[in-house]
Design a protein around this motif. Structure first.
Motif, PDB file in Angstrom:
ATOM      1  N   GLY A 172       0.678  -9.888  -5.955  1.00 51.12           N
ATOM      2  CA  GLY A 172       0.060  -9.675  -4.604  1.00 51.12           C
ATOM      3  C   GLY A 172       0.334  -8.027  -4.315  1.00 51.12           C
ATOM      4  N   PHE A 173      -0.455  -7.550  -3.205  1.00 47.60           N
ATOM      5  CA  PHE A 173      -0.690  -6.174  -3.094  1.00 47.60           C
ATOM      6  C   PHE A 173       0.759  -5.726  -2.721  1.00 47.60           C
ATOM      7  CE2 PHE A 173      -1.347  -2.832  -0.064  1.00 47.60           C
ATOM      8  CZ  PHE A 173      -2.103  -1.707  -0.903  1.00 47.60           C
ATOM      9  N   ILE A 174       1.364  -6.357  -1.608  1.00 42.10           N
ATOM     10  CA  ILE A 174       2.616  -6.211  -1.177  1.00 42.10           C
ATOM     11  C   ILE A 174       3.573  -6.108  -2.358  1.00 42.10           C
ATOM     12  CG2 ILE A 174       4.383  -6.506   0.404  1.00 42.10           C
ATOM     13  CD1 ILE A 174       1.825  -5.582   1.665  1.00 42.10           C
ATOM     14  N   ASP A 175       3.531  -6.979  -3.205  1.00 43.81           N
ATOM     15  CA  ASP A 175       4.478  -7.162  -4.403  1.00 43.81           C
ATOM     16  C   ASP A 175       4.356  -5.930  -5.037  1.00 43.81           C
ATOM     17  OD1 ASP A 175       5.392  -9.344  -3.603  1.00 43.81           O
ATOM     18  OD2 ASP A 175       4.266 -10.522  -4.647  1.00 43.81           O
ATOM     19  N   PHE A 180       6.326  -0.995  -7.173  1.00 41.58           N
ATOM     20  CA  PHE A 180       6.268   0.551  -7.465  1.00 41.58           C
ATOM     21  C   PHE A 180       7.203   1.468  -6.981  1.00 41.58           C
ATOM     22  CE2 PHE A 180       4.375   4.567  -6.035  1.00 41.58           C
ATOM     23  CZ  PHE A 180       3.748   4.902  -7.088  1.00 41.58           C
ATOM     24  N   PHE A 181       7.710   1.123  -5.774  1.00 46.97           N
ATOM     25  CA  PHE A 181       8.928   2.047  -5.368  1.00 46.97           C
ATOM     26  C   PHE A 181      10.237   1.283  -5.909  1.00 46.97           C
ATOM     27  CE2 PHE A 181       5.539   3.046  -2.213  1.00 46.97           C
ATOM     28  CZ  PHE A 181       5.743   4.462  -2.451  1.00 46.97           C
ATOM     29  N   ILE A 182      10.501   0.117  -5.867  1.00 46.60           N
ATOM     30  CA  ILE A 182      11.727  -0.327  -6.469  1.00 46.60           C
ATOM     31  C   ILE A 182      12.219  -0.063  -7.790  1.00 46.60           C
ATOM     32  CG2 ILE A 182      13.225  -2.440  -6.469  1.00 46.60           C
ATOM     33  CD1 ILE A 182      11.956  -3.498  -4.204  1.00 46.60           C
ATOM     34  N   GLY A 183      10.976  -0.232  -8.738  1.00 48.91           N
ATOM     35  CA  GLY A 183      11.231   0.119 -10.269  1.00 48.91           C
ATOM     36  C   GLY A 183      10.885   1.179 -10.645  1.00 48.91           C
ATOM     37  N   TYR A 184      11.280   2.213  -9.761  1.00 48.89           N
ATOM     38  CA  TYR A 184      10.857   3.802 -10.167  1.00 48.89           C
ATOM     39  C   TYR A 184      11.476   4.346 -11.413  1.00 48.89           C
ATOM     40  CZ  TYR A 184      15.062   5.674  -7.876  1.00 48.89           C
ATOM     41  OH  TYR A 184      16.134   5.735  -7.614  1.00 48.89           O
ATOM     42  N   MET A 185      12.684   3.821 -11.576  1.00 48.35           N
ATOM     43  CA  MET A 185      13.260   4.190 -12.822  1.00 48.35           C
ATOM     44  C   MET A 185      12.950   3.371 -14.092  1.00 48.35           C
ATOM     45  SD  MET A 185      14.529   7.179 -12.400  1.00 48.35           S
ATOM     46  CE  MET A 185      15.478   7.593 -13.888  1.00 48.35           C
ATOM     47  N   MET A 231       4.822   7.566 -13.352  1.00 47.49           N
ATOM     48  CA  MET A 231       5.028   7.364 -14.619  1.00 47.49           C
ATOM     49  C   MET A 231       5.752   6.191 -15.248  1.00 47.49           C
ATOM     50  SD  MET A 231       6.452  11.431 -15.462  1.00 47.49           S
ATOM     51  CE  MET A 231       7.517  10.809 -16.821  1.00 47.49           C
ATOM     52  N   ALA A 232       6.482   5.586 -14.212  1.00 41.82           N
ATOM     53  CA  ALA A 232       7.268   4.167 -14.770  1.00 41.82           C
ATOM     54  C   ALA A 232       6.079   3.204 -14.608  1.00 41.82           C
ATOM     55  CB  ALA A 232       8.424   4.130 -13.674  1.00 41.82           C
ATOM     56  N   ILE A 233       5.300   2.965 -13.722  1.00 40.22           N
ATOM     57  CA  ILE A 233       4.409   1.960 -13.865  1.00 40.22           C
ATOM     58  C   ILE A 233       3.429   2.158 -14.766  1.00 40.22           C
ATOM     59  CG2 ILE A 233       2.984   2.987 -12.013  1.00 40.22           C
ATOM     60  CD1 ILE A 233       2.813  -0.039 -10.791  1.00 40.22           C
ATOM     61  N   SER A 234       3.030   3.441 -15.100  1.00 42.67           N
ATOM     62  CA  SER A 234       2.068   3.686 -16.263  1.00 42.67           C
ATOM     63  C   SER A 234       2.745   3.207 -17.573  1.00 42.67           C
ATOM     64  CB  SER A 234       1.614   5.140 -16.252  1.00 42.67           C
ATOM     65  OG  SER A 234       0.906   5.545 -15.184  1.00 42.67           O
ATOM     66  N   PHE A 235       3.914   3.503 -17.901  1.00 41.14           N
ATOM     67  CA  PHE A 235       4.337   3.079 -18.962  1.00 41.14           C
ATOM     68  C   PHE A 235       4.574   1.668 -19.188  1.00 41.14           C
ATOM     69  CE2 PHE A 235       7.229   7.117 -20.010  1.00 41.14           C
ATOM     70  CZ  PHE A 235       6.389   7.904 -20.158  1.00 41.14           C
TER      71      PHE A 235
END
Length: 181
Positions: free
Chosen positions: A18-21, A26-31, A79-83
């Motif tokens: 979902g959108f919120i997930d 996006f912010f939690i998995g930044y690394m 970059m993380a979500i793109s990778f």
């Protein structure tokens, strides 16, 4: 923390983020440069990121400073979500550079244009102080015309870069991409 589609570390193609997930990940998995992000998750995160970026830059008085801080704060998550999205399409993270080559070259051209405009300004101040120079931006053989042509080329390169990125991030999921998990 692993970020394949589901929280239990398994690849489930029927998982619908979902959108919120998507914004949370996006912010939690930044690394987290390993793992995978679905096409839906990537585009939902971009649906949040792009309008917020535009709104932050439009804030009067503090728009530029807050926009630069926002871009610096979100550079690694982007970059993380793109990778992870490229991994889901069974591509290595190095493909990220392919989508941004045009943008990097466009920025380099803008630096050249800025340098050229400084040269024109110095020429206007030092060489011809009494009569205003006739700058013809429409003549492609004149220096100002060449700068304008470079500007249009840089816009074209940035546009082509955006098309390449949209293509790369819209590739379908492939189960063999599990090698990047």
């Amino acid at each position: 923390m692993r970020f394949p589609y589901s929280g239990n570390g398994t690849w489930t193609p029927d998982y619908h983020c979902g959108f919120i997930d998507a914004v949370k990940r996006f912010f939690i998995g930044y690394m987290e440069l390993r793992g995978r992000s679905s096409r839906r998750e990537f585009w939902l995160a971009m649906l949040f990121f792009i309008p917020v970026s535009v709104l932050i830059f439009l804030i009067p008085a503090a728009g530029t400073v807050s926009g630069i801080l926002w871009m610096l704060a979100t550079m690694v998550p982007i970059m993380a979500i793109s990778f992870r999205r490229l991994h889901d399409a069974n591509r290595t993270g190095w493909w990220f550079l392919l989508g941004h080559v045009g943008t990097i070259l466009a920025l380099a051209m803008l630096v050249v244009i800025a340098f050229g405009l400084v040269i024109i300004e110095i020429g206007m101040i030092m060489v011809i102080p009494h009569e205003p120079p006739k700058l013809d931006f429409h003549d492609p053989n004149s220096f100002p015309g060449m700068l304008l042509t470079l500007f249009y080329v840089s816009l074209g390169m940035a546009g082509i870069s955006l098309i390449i990125q949209a293509f790369l991030y819209s590739l379908p999921s492939k189960p063999e991409g599990v090698r990047f998990d």
